[in-house]
Write an enzyme that holds these catalytic residues in place. Structure first.
Site, PDB file in Angstrom:
ATOM      1  N   ASN A 185      51.423  52.274  21.801  1.00  0.00           N
ATOM      2  CA  ASN A 185      51.673  51.313  20.565  1.00  0.00           C
ATOM      3  C   ASN A 185      51.863  49.976  20.744  1.00  0.00           C
ATOM      4  O   ASN A 185      52.033  49.333  19.865  1.00  0.00           O
ATOM      5  CB  ASN A 185      52.850  52.118  19.890  1.00  0.00           C
ATOM      6  CG  ASN A 185      54.068  52.148  20.766  1.00  0.00           C
ATOM      7  OD1 ASN A 185      54.070  51.844  21.924  1.00  0.00           O
ATOM      8  ND2 ASN A 185      55.358  51.879  20.299  1.00  0.00           N
TER       9      ASN A 185
ATOM     10  N   HIS B 208      54.412  62.895  22.688  1.00  0.00           N
ATOM     11  CA  HIS B 208      55.084  61.276  22.617  1.00  0.00           C
ATOM     12  C   HIS B 208      53.548  60.450  22.303  1.00  0.00           C
ATOM     13  O   HIS B 208      53.172  59.992  23.239  1.00  0.00           O
ATOM     14  CB  HIS B 208      55.671  60.751  23.595  1.00  0.00           C
ATOM     15  CG  HIS B 208      56.921  61.785  24.013  1.00  0.00           C
ATOM     16  ND1 HIS B 208      58.113  61.554  23.466  1.00  0.00           N
ATOM     17  CD2 HIS B 208      57.051  62.621  24.976  1.00  0.00           C
ATOM     18  CE1 HIS B 208      59.059  62.486  23.792  1.00  0.00           C
ATOM     19  NE2 HIS B 208      58.426  62.999  24.842  1.00  0.00           N
ATOM     20  N   THR B 209      53.326  60.421  21.161  1.00  0.00           N
ATOM     21  CA  THR B 209      52.221  59.728  20.934  1.00  0.00           C
ATOM     22  C   THR B 209      51.890  58.195  21.039  1.00  0.00           C
ATOM     23  O   THR B 209      50.891  57.608  21.161  1.00  0.00           O
ATOM     24  CB  THR B 209      51.764  59.922  19.184  1.00  0.00           C
ATOM     25  OG1 THR B 209      52.843  59.550  18.369  1.00  0.00           O
ATOM     26  CG2 THR B 209      51.333  61.656  18.911  1.00  0.00           C
ATOM     27  N   CYS B 210      53.424  57.815  21.020  1.00  0.00           N
ATOM     28  CA  CYS B 210      53.553  56.174  21.064  1.00  0.00           C
ATOM     29  C   CYS B 210      53.051  55.711  22.613  1.00  0.00           C
ATOM     30  O   CYS B 210      52.537  54.639  22.995  1.00  0.00           O
ATOM     31  CB  CYS B 210      54.708  55.580  20.839  1.00  0.00           C
ATOM     32  SG  CYS B 210      55.176  55.712  19.168  1.00  0.00           S
ATOM     33  N   PHE B 211      53.220  56.851  23.582  1.00  0.00           N
ATOM     34  CA  PHE B 211      52.963  56.717  24.843  1.00  0.00           C
ATOM     35  C   PHE B 211      51.646  57.456  25.508  1.00  0.00           C
ATOM     36  O   PHE B 211      51.428  57.383  26.845  1.00  0.00           O
ATOM     37  CB  PHE B 211      54.304  57.007  25.678  1.00  0.00           C
ATOM     38  CG  PHE B 211      55.166  56.150  25.327  1.00  0.00           C
ATOM     39  CD1 PHE B 211      55.631  54.868  25.258  1.00  0.00           C
ATOM     40  CD2 PHE B 211      56.329  56.881  24.638  1.00  0.00           C
ATOM     41  CE1 PHE B 211      56.464  54.338  24.761  1.00  0.00           C
ATOM     42  CE2 PHE B 211      57.582  56.231  24.184  1.00  0.00           C
ATOM     43  CZ  PHE B 211      57.712  55.065  24.158  1.00  0.00           C
TER      44      PHE B 211
END
Length: 528
Positions: A470, A493-496
């Site tokens: 992100n 954890h889609t941001c990472f």
């Protein structure tokens, strides 16, 4: 679940008109009625929100049950439970070939959609029971049901078909002029394409090429209509400043794209562009919640969450009011979130209302005009009830197709952290993970796994080595080891681009838990 009239009072007897299908069933009437009634509860159940049938008018509606199992009638914004659904109001426009309309973001409980579909002859071709049964099918069967229904809505060849003639060098302009000249009935006819100066005869190949080229061009950030998401470079979001890039006709482009996407679904074609998650939810009429902000702007989301812990004095020191400030081509713009917002100070008492306004503005308000045209174009072709069988991940797969995943590239560009740090993927759970993905998951489940961990089924054109997080930096796919005591199921954890994989003792246990996590994420169930 039934909806009582607002004027009802305790002890009053109320007569409801129930669907015939729920009251008749021959010798197995009771079993059939019970099964059909339960089927009407569609497969979305997250934070208490459920889509069900409203027997007063036979429309699908969203309801939320509280901890006691009663319908939640609270109205004030709660970041954990509040949800909002896109509502569209159609009106006939000045041009008879297309409708006009407006969209709003309303509390989920106030949104409703038709539960049946009428055919070209005016007869009902899809009932609420058909939809409720279809939504429980596996994805492949569900997709086939969708396409079969579209075929029943298609205008027969002998009633007319469309010959689309375009120049390759002016593909986007020619295509937009052609598509926007069509009526809603013309959109459901068979299209055949011809590129001027080329000898090719369209037997399907030119049509596929046209959809690929047109959607690639219109999603291209260089054109200024769309921009890459701040949290995922594979997902595109509407550019709030699209009017600067195309000052005269930017809204026409969004209506055009809506029609193209709708026609692609209608004709089993693919779209060359993945969108941010909440746009798929708007297309489906699914609830958007406060946590959806995290996938748009994590820093903004975290800052709003922190305000819940602030004291009155700390909030006062922030000097906030009901406005939003953003930059537009270098110029700072201040937008009032509500009328007179610049004169309303944010306090502890009105903080929930401020957070609600921020959510609505970021989810819809910033791009309301563009999103309105996109949805109007889309629903020029696709009947809204037809989409109620899909979840947002399935809609992305239906639009963009299953990705062609290079398993060797995926494995070679994976990092191992936490309890797996230093193992280089040679520990038993990591070995089992890849065996499960390769040997037990089909293409659909692999795509869902990517959606679960990265937020989209798209793979960068240069492979997993350039997968971004992100913050715009390279964030390779990561398997993070955690102990079973702290985490029973895999977490994402889609941001990472990271999946927390517990230290399972057997491959069978890993397969069951991973498959359940991936599939439940699609339908919205919590499994913590």
């Amino acid at each position: 679940l039934v909806t009582c009239p607002p004027s009802a009072y305790p002890g009053q007897r109320i007569r409801f008109q129930l669907p015939i299908a729920l009251t008749q069933g021959g010798s197995n009437s009771n079993q059939t009625s019970s099964r059909l009634a339960s089927d009407v509860k569609l497969s979305y159940d997250k934070d208490g929100w459920t889509r069900t049938i409203r027997v007063t008018d036979m429309k699908f509606q969203w309801v939320r049950m509280d901890d006691k199992g009663d319908v939640d009638l609270s109205h004030r914004f709660d970041p954990k439970t509040a949800a909002y659904v896109r509502k569209i109001h159609f009106v006939e426009g000045n041009d008879p070939r297309m409708r006009s309309g407006r969209i709003t973001l309303v509390p989920a409980s106030k949104a409703a959609v038709e539960s049946s579909i009428m055919g070209p002859n005016g007869k009902e071709i899809v009932t609420f029971g058909d939809i409720a049964s279809a939504q429980r099918m596996p994805y492949e069967e569900k997709s086939q049901w969708f396409q079969d229904t579209c075929k029943n809505l298609r205008v027969e060849w002998n009633e007319g078909h469309m010959r689309m003639i375009v120049r390759r060098d002016y593909l986007l302009n020619d295509s937009m002029a052609a598509v926007m000249s069509l009526s809603r009935k013309d959109l459901k006819k068979v299209w055949r394409f011809e590129f001027i100066g080329e000898m090719g005869i369209d037997a399907g190949g030119l049509t596929r090429e046209w959809f690929q080229l047109v959607t690639e061009e219109i999603f291209n950030p260089d054109n200024g209509l769309w921009q890459s998401s701040a949290t995922n470079q594979m997902s595109m979001q509407i550019n709030p400043s699209s009017d600067v890039a195309c000052p005269e006709d930017h809204l026409v482009y969004f209506r055009f794209l809506g029609r193209v996407i709708g026609k692609a679904l209608f004709d089993q074609q693919l779209v060359a562009g993945h969108m941010v998650r909440h746009l798929y939810k708007h297309m489906l009429g699914w609830p958007v919640m406060f946590d959806d902000l995290e996938l748009i702007d994590e820093e903004y989301y975290q800052n709003l969450k922190k305000m819940l812990q602030y004291s009155e004095d700390e909030l006062e020191m922030l000097c906030l009011d009901f406005t939003s400030t953003h930059s537009n081509m270098g110029a700072v713009e201040v937008v009032e979130l509500i009328e007179g917002g610049k004169d309303i100070e944010v306090t502890k008492d009105n903080l929930p209302e401020y957070m609600e306004c921020c959510l609505k503005y970021r989810m819809m308000g910033r791009v309301r005009l563009q999103l309105t045209e996109l949805l109007l174009g889309f629903f020029d072709i696709i009947p809204e009830p037809l989409l109620t069988v899909f979840d947002f991940q399935e809609l992305e797969l239906l639009m963009c197709g299953l990705p062609n995943i290079d398993m060797d590239d995926w494995k070679n560009n994976t990092l191992y952290t936490g309890e797996y740090d230093g193992t280089f993927g040679r520990s038993n759970p990591c070995t089992w993970f890849w065996e499960v993905v390769e040997d037990h998951f089909d293409n659909e489940l692999r795509a869902r796994l990517l959606q679960f961990v990265t937020g989209t089924s798209g793979v960068p054109s240069r492979g997993f080595s350039v997968l971004q997080g992100n913050d715009g930096n390279i964030r390779k796919f990561t398997i993070h080891g955690v102990r079973l005591e702290t985490c029973l199921y895999p977490r994402a954890h889609t941001c990472f681009n990271r999946i927390d994989l517990p230290l399972y003792k057997t491959k069978k246990d890993l397969l069951e838990k991973l498959k359940l996590a991936v599939q439940m994420e699609a339908t919205g169930f919590g499994i913590e």
